[in-house]
Design an enzyme around this catalytic site. Structure first.
Site, PDB file in Angstrom:
ATOM      1  N   ARG A 108      -5.294  76.048  66.678  1.00  0.00           N
ATOM      2  CA  ARG A 108      -4.307  76.437  65.664  1.00  0.00           C
ATOM      3  C   ARG A 108      -3.007  75.726  66.002  1.00  0.00           C
ATOM      4  O   ARG A 108      -2.460  75.917  67.088  1.00  0.00           O
ATOM      5  CB  ARG A 108      -4.127  77.957  65.646  1.00  0.00           C
ATOM      6  CG  ARG A 108      -2.961  78.416  64.772  1.00  0.00           C
ATOM      7  CD  ARG A 108      -2.979  79.900  64.480  1.00  0.00           C
ATOM      8  NE  ARG A 108      -3.988  80.233  63.499  1.00  0.00           N
ATOM      9  CZ  ARG A 108      -3.980  81.339  62.753  1.00  0.00           C
ATOM     10  NH1 ARG A 108      -3.012  82.228  62.869  1.00  0.00           N
ATOM     11  NH2 ARG A 108      -4.939  81.572  61.864  1.00  0.00           N
ATOM     12  N   HIS A 135      -7.066  75.397  56.262  1.00  0.00           N
ATOM     13  CA  HIS A 135      -7.590  76.582  56.958  1.00  0.00           C
ATOM     14  C   HIS A 135      -9.069  76.756  56.604  1.00  0.00           C
ATOM     15  O   HIS A 135      -9.450  77.677  55.888  1.00  0.00           O
ATOM     16  CB  HIS A 135      -6.782  77.816  56.536  1.00  0.00           C
ATOM     17  CG  HIS A 135      -6.879  78.972  57.480  1.00  0.00           C
ATOM     18  ND1 HIS A 135      -7.578  78.937  58.667  1.00  0.00           N
ATOM     19  CD2 HIS A 135      -6.353  80.231  57.404  1.00  0.00           C
ATOM     20  CE1 HIS A 135      -7.476  80.113  59.280  1.00  0.00           C
ATOM     21  NE2 HIS A 135      -6.748  80.920  58.537  1.00  0.00           N
ATOM     22  N   GLN A 138     -11.029  80.146  56.954  1.00  0.00           N
ATOM     23  CA  GLN A 138     -10.660  81.112  55.922  1.00  0.00           C
ATOM     24  C   GLN A 138     -11.437  80.841  54.632  1.00  0.00           C
ATOM     25  O   GLN A 138     -11.904  81.767  53.966  1.00  0.00           O
ATOM     26  CB  GLN A 138      -9.148  81.033  55.655  1.00  0.00           C
ATOM     27  CG  GLN A 138      -8.661  82.093  54.693  1.00  0.00           C
ATOM     28  CD  GLN A 138      -8.781  83.488  55.280  1.00  0.00           C
ATOM     29  OE1 GLN A 138      -8.351  83.736  56.397  1.00  0.00           O
ATOM     30  NE2 GLN A 138      -9.363  84.403  54.530  1.00  0.00           N
ATOM     31  N   ASP A 241      -1.212  84.568  48.963  1.00  0.00           N
ATOM     32  CA  ASP A 241      -0.961  84.537  50.409  1.00  0.00           C
ATOM     33  C   ASP A 241       0.540  84.744  50.559  1.00  0.00           C
ATOM     34  O   ASP A 241       1.273  84.823  49.557  1.00  0.00           O
ATOM     35  CB  ASP A 241      -1.427  83.179  50.978  1.00  0.00           C
ATOM     36  CG  ASP A 241      -1.267  83.065  52.493  1.00  0.00           C
ATOM     37  OD1 ASP A 241      -1.065  84.100  53.165  1.00  0.00           O
ATOM     38  OD2 ASP A 241      -1.344  81.926  53.016  1.00  0.00           O
ATOM     39  N   CYS A 283      -5.777  86.340  52.383  1.00  0.00           N
ATOM     40  CA  CYS A 283      -6.283  86.042  53.733  1.00  0.00           C
ATOM     41  C   CYS A 283      -5.681  86.947  54.796  1.00  0.00           C
ATOM     42  O   CYS A 283      -6.241  87.086  55.873  1.00  0.00           O
ATOM     43  CB  CYS A 283      -6.015  84.587  54.073  1.00  0.00           C
ATOM     44  SG  CYS A 283      -4.256  84.176  54.176  1.00  0.00           S
ATOM     45  N   ARG A 310     -14.417  86.944  58.225  1.00  0.00           N
ATOM     46  CA  ARG A 310     -13.982  85.882  59.142  1.00  0.00           C
ATOM     47  C   ARG A 310     -14.915  85.792  60.346  1.00  0.00           C
ATOM     48  O   ARG A 310     -15.139  84.710  60.888  1.00  0.00           O
ATOM     49  CB  ARG A 310     -12.534  86.136  59.587  1.00  0.00           C
ATOM     50  CG  ARG A 310     -11.482  85.963  58.470  1.00  0.00           C
ATOM     51  CD  ARG A 310     -11.406  84.517  57.990  1.00  0.00           C
ATOM     52  NE  ARG A 310     -11.258  83.613  59.111  1.00  0.00           N
ATOM     53  CZ  ARG A 310     -10.085  83.265  59.641  1.00  0.00           C
ATOM     54  NH1 ARG A 310      -8.962  83.669  59.121  1.00  0.00           N
ATOM     55  NH2 ARG A 310     -10.040  82.439  60.691  1.00  0.00           N
TER      56      ARG A 310
HETATM   57  N1   CP Z   1      -6.087  84.960  57.890  1.00  0.00           N
HETATM   58  C1   CP Z   1      -5.738  84.563  59.122  1.00  0.00           C
HETATM   59  O1   CP Z   1      -5.950  83.424  59.545  1.00  0.00           O
HETATM   60  O2   CP Z   1      -5.134  85.525  59.889  1.00  0.00           O
HETATM   61  P1   CP Z   1      -4.524  85.351  61.348  1.00  0.00           P
HETATM   62  O3   CP Z   1      -3.276  84.517  61.225  1.00  0.00           O
HETATM   63  O4   CP Z   1      -4.228  86.752  61.803  1.00  0.00           O
HETATM   64  O5   CP Z   1      -5.530  84.669  62.223  1.00  0.00           O
HETATM   65  N1  NVA Z   2      -0.190  80.454  55.043  1.00  0.00           N
HETATM   66  C1  NVA Z   2      -0.174  81.306  56.218  1.00  0.00           C
HETATM   67  C2  NVA Z   2      -1.576  81.690  56.585  1.00  0.00           C
HETATM   68  C3  NVA Z   2      -1.715  82.557  57.783  1.00  0.00           C
HETATM   69  C4  NVA Z   2      -3.136  82.912  58.081  1.00  0.00           C
HETATM   70  C5  NVA Z   2       0.516  80.572  57.363  1.00  0.00           C
HETATM   71  O1  NVA Z   2       0.299  79.363  57.513  1.00  0.00           O
HETATM   72  O2  NVA Z   2       1.280  81.203  58.083  1.00  0.00           O
END
Ligand code: CP
Ligand code: NVA
Length: 334
Positions: A108, A135, A138, A241, A283, A310
């Site tokens: 990440r 992502h 997701q 989101d 998400c 997930r």
């Molecule tokens: N939806 C998602 O990726 O959540 P987190 O940021 O908690 O991993």
């Molecule tokens: N769009 C959000 C998704 C988190 C799972 C971010 O990037 O923070």
């Protein structure tokens, strides 16, 4: 090297993407029926999956660790204060070393180039656990959720979604949307996107999304709006989101103002003419400004099923990309 990586749904053919979703559905069904998960139980025995996370996470971290554990492997969480990366060591050196000792890197990051470079220098598969652009895990969970909710209405040639499914995205054009839209192009789903004009899909990203339809047997379509009511017309699924993604915290006030009127509510769906039985996806993490409590916690909401999915998305991705000792189980096109 011929190691395959999962950096975006764009890395997958329609058949491969469908297979990941349907494998996830099958493993979940086995577990829910109380049968032992024989097919996956030993897939990662004595293998380590490195998890390099430079941002917070609830779902992605927990689902990945739980999936690796279910599959007999060891998840090794490496938070931003745990390793030398970014402070005292380059991506190149880090990727070379970590991939020499593990079977997979789940990462990440902020800039998408960071995960792309990890992949470039890694001798094992790299799975994107969220970058500023994509992502994919997701998206697998989202289509698993849609598959479960709509499968009794029949499925198109992908085997995943019914014919003529329409998704409406109302909110920010972000990482979650981009892979979701690519998934739509691959599976023959039509997606309507409403954002404020200043927050629309960047031109190069739009071109990339549309290009993904070109290799699909029956591609979906994408259309853009600046008025939420127009995007939700005839929608079977409405998705949103956060308006402020991780890394954009200093823009919070400006964004809250720009997105006024974009909250997903029952009234918005009614005014715009969404299907009467429309479903809601998010998400998570969720904030009240982007969706009303009534929708988020009401009967249309699939968000907790989506969150649980997930886990099965992670299982399917690890099975597809890692379980054969760093070799992708699907055909390598090159
Ligand atoms: N939806 C998602 O990726 O959540 P987190 O940021 O908690 O991993
Ligand atoms: N769009 C959000 C998704 C988190 C799972 C971010 O990037 O923070």
């Amino acid at each position: 090297s011929n190691v395959r990586h999962l950096l975006t749904i764009g890395d997958l053919s329609t058949a491969e993407f469908s297979k990941l979703v349907l494998n996830a559905a099958a493993h979940k069904a086995t577990a829910k029926a109380g049968r032992p998960p024989k097919l996956i139980r030993k897939k990662l025995t004595r293998q380590t999956v490195a998890m390099i996370f430079s941002k917070r996470s609830t779902r992605t971290r927990v689902s990945t660790e739980a999936a690796v554990t279910m599959m007999g492997g060891h998840p090794m969480f490496l938070g931003k204060d745990d390793i030398q990366l970014g402070v005292n060591e380059s991506l190149y050196d880090t990727s070379k070393i970590i991939s020499s000792m593990t079977s997979c890197i789940v990462a990440r990051v902020g800039p998408h180039d960071d995960v792309a470079n990890l992949a470039k220098y890694s001798s094992v598969p790299v799975i994107n656990a969220l970058s500023n652009d994509f992502h994919p895990l997701q998206t697998i969970a989202d289509f698993l959720t849609i598959h479960e909710a709509f499968k009794e209405q029949g499925v198109n040639s992908s085997g995943v979604v019914p014919d003529k499914l329409k998704i409406a995205w109302v909110g920010d054009a972000n990482n979650v949307l981009f892979d979701l839209a690519i998934g739509c192009m691959k599976l023959g789903v039509d997606i309507s996107v409403a954002t404020p004009p200043d927050y629309r899909i960047p031109e190069t990203m739009m071109a990339f999304i549309k290009e993904q339809g070109k290799t699909a047997p029956s591609p979906g379509t994408i259309s853009e709006y600046f008025v939420p009511e127009e995007a939700v017309k005839d929608a079977n699924v409405i998705v949103t989101d956060t308006w402020v993604s991780m890394g954009q915290e200093e823009e919070t006030q400006k964004r809250l103002k720009a997105f006024a009127g974009f909250q997903v509510t029952d009234e918005l769906a009614k005014r715009g003419g969404a299907k009467t039985d429309w479903k809601f996806l998010h998400c998570l993490p969720r904030h009240p400004e982007e969706v009303s409590d009534e929708v988020m916690y009401g009967p249309r909401s699939l968000v907790f099923q989506e969150g649980e999915n997930r886990l099965w998305a992670a299982v399917a991705a690890l099975e597809g990309f890692v379980a054969k000792k760093g070799r992708f189980v699907f055909d390598n096109p090159s």
